[in-house]
Design an enzyme around this catalytic site. Structure first.
Site, PDB file in Angstrom:
ATOM      1  N   PRO A 196       0.776  -1.245   0.000  1.00  0.00           N
ATOM      2  CA  PRO A 196       0.000   0.000   0.000  1.00  0.00           C
ATOM      3  C   PRO A 196       0.812   1.302   0.000  1.00  0.00           C
ATOM      4  CG  PRO A 196       0.024  -0.925   2.181  1.00  0.00           C
ATOM      5  CD  PRO A 196       0.745  -1.910   1.306  1.00  0.00           C
ATOM      6  N   CYS A 197       1.450   1.588  -1.118  1.00  0.00           N
ATOM      7  CA  CYS A 197       2.198   2.847  -1.228  1.00  0.00           C
ATOM      8  C   CYS A 197       1.257   4.051  -1.220  1.00  0.00           C
ATOM      9  CB  CYS A 197       3.091   2.842  -2.465  1.00  0.00           C
ATOM     10  SG  CYS A 197       2.265   2.453  -3.994  1.00  0.00           S
TER      11      CYS A 197
END
Length: 159
Positions: free
Chosen positions: A127-128
């Protein structure tokens, strides 16, 4: 060589890549660092693709699904370290580039972390989109800021 398939998400068409065993990449079409198709063989019938598509279905329906398939992102040791930290950011929460840098080293720069985050090959699952600039500012996302906002809103994240 990698195998690939497509996934139609509510926020845009995606490409999924696998080495046959694990997921090696998920990208939004048109995003920065989108892979070349020359090393991809289309194959819609891998079991791992069924698993990741089910994960995406659940995620985009507002759930926080468990990752029940292997991930195998390719990158430098530094990038892999940053991506492992990204995986530890809880659903619905955010972290800044500076906070990630401090987890690595007291002398690490937020800019170096930003470079690694921007090259994350497994969008959404790693989850950047949960990474923000200093003081919680909304900053770049390889898939586009509009998608970053949509993902954070989906997770009820605060930014």
């Amino acid at each position: 060589m990698y195998y690939s398939t497509n996934y139609s998400s509510p926020i845009g068409e995606m490409l999924i890549a696998s080495d046959g065993e694990a997921i090696c990449g998920t990208w939004f079409f048109g995003q920065k660092h989108f892979p070349s198709s020359e090393n991809l063989i289309r194959n819609d019938n891998l079991a791992v693709f069924d698993d990741v598509k089910k994960w995406f279905d659940d995620y985009f329906n507002g759930l926080n699904p468990e990752i029940n398939f292997n991930l195998n992102p390719r990158g430098t040791d530094f990038r892999l370290k940053v991506w492992r930290i990204l995986r530890d950011i809880p659903y619905g929460k955010t972290m800044t580039y500076g906070e990630i840098a401090q987890k690595i080293s007291p002398t690490m720069s937020a800019q170096a972390v930003g470079g690694a985050v921007s090259h994350n090959p497994i969008a959404v699952i790693i989850p950047c989109h949960r990474v923000l600039g200093s003081n919680g500012k909304l900053t770049g996302y390889a898939g586009g800021l509009r998608r970053k906002i949509q993902l954070l809103n989906l997770e009820h994240g605060q930014f």
